[in-house]
Motif scaffolding. Structure first.
Motif, short mmCIF file in Angstrom:
data_model
loop_
_atom_site.label_atom_id
_atom_site.label_comp_id
_atom_site.label_asym_id
_atom_site.label_seq_id
_atom_site.Cartn_x
_atom_site.Cartn_y
_atom_site.Cartn_z
N GLU A 136 0.87 -1.18 0.00
CA GLU A 136 0.00 0.00 0.00
C GLU A 136 0.90 1.23 0.00
OE1 GLU A 136 -2.70 2.49 3.16
OE2 GLU A 136 -2.83 0.29 3.24
N LEU A 137 0.78 2.07 -1.02
CA LEU A 137 1.67 3.21 -1.20
C LEU A 137 0.89 4.52 -1.10
CD1 LEU A 137 3.62 1.99 -4.36
CD2 LEU A 137 4.25 1.63 -1.98
N PRO A 138 1.31 5.44 -0.25
CA PRO A 138 0.66 6.75 -0.17
C PRO A 138 1.22 7.69 -1.25
CG PRO A 138 2.35 6.59 1.51
CD PRO A 138 2.37 5.28 0.77
N LEU A 139 0.43 7.98 -2.25
CA LEU A 139 0.89 8.80 -3.36
C LEU A 139 0.90 10.29 -3.02
CD1 LEU A 139 -0.85 7.03 -6.37
CD2 LEU A 139 1.35 6.52 -5.29
N HIS A 140 0.32 10.64 -1.88
CA HIS A 140 0.30 12.03 -1.43
C HIS A 140 1.50 12.35 -0.54
CE1 HIS A 140 -1.61 9.48 1.57
NE2 HIS A 140 -1.13 10.31 2.47
N ALA B 142 5.71 2.41 2.73
CA ALA B 142 4.72 1.44 2.26
C ALA B 142 4.29 0.55 3.41
CB ALA B 142 5.29 0.59 1.13
N ASP B 143 3.05 0.06 3.34
CA ASP B 143 2.58 -1.02 4.19
C ASP B 143 2.59 -2.30 3.36
OD1 ASP B 143 2.28 0.62 6.40
OD2 ASP B 143 0.18 1.06 5.97
N PHE B 144 2.45 -3.45 4.03
CA PHE B 144 2.65 -4.74 3.37
C PHE B 144 1.44 -5.63 3.58
CE2 PHE B 144 4.93 -9.03 3.45
CZ PHE B 144 5.08 -9.08 2.07
N GLY B 145 0.96 -6.23 2.49
CA GLY B 145 -0.22 -7.10 2.56
C GLY B 145 0.06 -8.48 2.01
N VAL B 146 -0.58 -9.48 2.61
CA VAL B 146 -0.42 -10.87 2.19
C VAL B 146 -1.78 -11.57 2.20
CG1 VAL B 146 1.98 -11.11 2.95
CG2 VAL B 146 0.11 -11.58 4.56
N SER B 147 -1.83 -12.73 1.54
CA SER B 147 -3.05 -13.54 1.50
C SER B 147 -2.74 -14.94 2.02
CB SER B 147 -3.58 -13.65 0.07
OG SER B 147 -3.71 -12.38 -0.54
N TYR C 81 -0.35 -5.43 7.03
CA TYR C 81 0.54 -5.04 8.12
C TYR C 81 0.91 -3.58 7.99
CZ TYR C 81 1.18 -9.91 9.53
OH TYR C 81 0.97 -11.19 9.99
N ASP C 82 0.62 -2.81 9.04
CA ASP C 82 1.03 -1.41 9.08
C ASP C 82 2.52 -1.36 9.35
OD1 ASP C 82 -1.51 -0.42 8.65
OD2 ASP C 82 -1.99 -0.25 10.78
N ILE C 83 3.30 -0.99 8.35
CA ILE C 83 4.75 -0.92 8.50
C ILE C 83 5.17 0.47 8.94
CG2 ILE C 83 6.98 -1.21 7.35
CD1 ILE C 83 5.40 -3.81 7.67
N ASP C 84 4.67 1.47 8.23
CA ASP C 84 5.06 2.85 8.54
C ASP C 84 3.92 3.65 9.17
OD1 ASP C 84 7.17 5.10 8.03
OD2 ASP C 84 5.25 5.94 7.39
N SER C 85 2.68 3.30 8.84
CA SER C 85 1.54 4.13 9.28
C SER C 85 1.23 3.97 10.75
CB SER C 85 0.30 3.79 8.44
OG SER C 85 -0.01 2.42 8.55
N GLY D 78 -13.44 -5.38 6.42
CA GLY D 78 -12.14 -5.30 7.06
C GLY D 78 -12.21 -4.72 8.46
N VAL D 79 -11.28 -5.14 9.31
CA VAL D 79 -11.12 -4.55 10.64
C VAL D 79 -9.64 -4.25 10.86
CG1 VAL D 79 -13.15 -5.62 11.69
CG2 VAL D 79 -10.95 -6.83 11.74
N PHE D 80 -9.36 -3.24 11.67
CA PHE D 80 -7.99 -2.79 11.92
C PHE D 80 -7.76 -2.73 13.43
CE2 PHE D 80 -9.57 -0.96 8.02
CZ PHE D 80 -8.56 -1.20 7.11
N PRO D 81 -7.31 -3.83 14.04
CA PRO D 81 -7.15 -3.87 15.49
C PRO D 81 -6.16 -2.86 16.05
CG PRO D 81 -7.17 -6.08 14.56
CD PRO D 81 -7.07 -5.14 13.41
N SER D 82 -5.20 -2.38 15.23
CA SER D 82 -4.21 -1.44 15.73
C SER D 82 -4.68 0.01 15.63
CB SER D 82 -2.89 -1.60 14.96
OG SER D 82 -3.07 -1.29 13.60
#
Length: 372
Positions: free
Chosen positions: A64-68, A74-79, A132-136, A206-210
């Motif tokens: 996930e890349l913030p273009l602004h 970036a954050d990282f996603g997996v399946s 996974y929130d890496i930077d956010s 979706g849910v975001f526990p953090s």
């Protein structure tokens, strides 16, 4: 060979290639622009990827890349899925390490999927996505990633009388991360579904526990600007609909947008004020197993439209222009793999009644089945 069999075969081969996703990502770094993900930021992603099995490369993963944001973060996603190697990894972790909250959440969700005649599995199947929130959210006290389910087995079209199915998925997600079920939250999610026009579909939960508690619903298929604005008014969305109209109007003037998606945050006291918009120039359907695979130029009109937004980072747009590519052959110890990569979607985030953020969601996936 069906897609699930292909995934299992690819996972078996990846397991012979290495142990963790960090090893796989290390082979892919040269194809990822440092304008999109910087050296320090790549190191943070690798730290997370060292805790994930390499078999996750057989199902879509990405960034996930913030273009602004000018920073190359970036954050990282997996399946993963119940019943395959990646899912088994989390279930084994849950058995051997009671402190692993993510493994516990995944295991609880899988148990509900695997009961006989599971109502949940009849809606979403066995697949799950983790973000996974890496930077956010650095240093978050809660390490559980965002968790997403898609109704792959039963399409939740508006007007279908499927509000109880919506409530069932919400209950499963909030319970698996240890949240107490709140009747008003579920009712609000069902109310959002009931307000959907008949030609739309509820595409993901979706849910975001953090983060602050919300249940995010992604609704796709709004074919007219008036439809999405009426929907927002009918749901009681607390933002200014005129701000949404303004954003949609200028993007429709720049690109031939065939439909738009909306990301709504559901809370127990109503809806959150932030809204995500996903402009689509090529119609796609969740029940198509290849729905997330783009043509090489499908996102060019949206990238071009974004170039007129002053706050969007031009260098990132240029780097993204070449991201979607033809299938590429990678050679490993066990032979060749086919790699696909593209843009899953681009989200325009309206907050404080104006367009504040733009995010690009990139995917990659490997297949070792075609070479056998």
């Amino acid at each position: 060979m069906n897609i699930d069999e292909a995934v299992l075969l690819t996972q078996d081969r990846l397991a012979e290639e290495g142990g963790t996703m960090a090893e796989l990502l290390g082979q892919l770094r040269s194809g990822i622009s440092s304008r999109l993900i910087g050296k320090r930021e790549w190191g943070l992603i690798l730290e997370r990827a060292r805790q994930l099995p390499i078999t996750m490369g057989a199902q879509p993963f990405g960034f996930e890349l913030p273009l602004h944001d000018s920073r190359p973060v970036a954050d990282f996603g997996v399946s993963l899925a119940s019943g395959n190697r990646s899912g088994d990894y989390y279930e084994e972790k849950a058995r051997t390490d009671e402190t692993d909250e993510t493994a516990g959440a995944v295991s609880r969700l899988f148990r509900e999927m695997e009961v006989q005649h599971s109502p949940l599995r009849e809606i979403v199947g066995r697949k799950l996505m983790l973000e996974y929130d890496i930077d956010s959210a650095p240093g978050s006290a809660n390490p559980i990633p965002g968790m997403f389910l898609r109704p792959n087995e039963r399409t939740l079209f508006g007007g279908g009388g499927l509000q109880h199915e919506v409530g069932r998925v919400v209950d499963a997600l909030v319970s698996c991360v240890g949240w107490k079920r709140i009747a008003a939250e579920r009712k609000n999610a069902e109310r959002v579904y009931l307000a959907q026009p008949e030609d739309t579909r509820l595409d993901s939960f979706g849910v975001f526990p953090s983060r602050e508690r919300t249940v995010r619903l992604a609704i796709m298929g709004f074919n007219a600007q008036e439809g999405i604005c009426s929907f927002l008014e009918n749901t009681g969305w607390p933002g200014h609909v005129s701000a949404v109209e303004s954003v949609l109007t200028r993007f429709r003037e720049r690109a031939d947008i065939v439909s738009t998606g909306a990301n709504i945050d559901v809370r127990s006291d109503g809806l959150g004020p932030t809204l995500g918009l996903t402009p689509i120039v090529k119609q796609r359907y969740t029940q198509d197993s290849r729905y997330w695979i783009d043509g090489m130029t499908d996102w060019d009109p949206i990238l071009e439209a974004l170039s007129y937004e002053d706050f969007v980072v031009g260098e990132k747009l240029k780097a993204l222009a070449g991201w979607a590519s033809k299938p590429t052959t990678l050679f490993g110890k066990t032979g060749p793999f086919l790699m696909l990569r593209g843009i899953h979607h681009i989200k325009l985030v309206i907050s404080a009644n104006r367009l504040e953020k733009v995010k690009a969601y990139l995917y990659m996936v490997l297949s070792g089945a075609l070479s056998n």
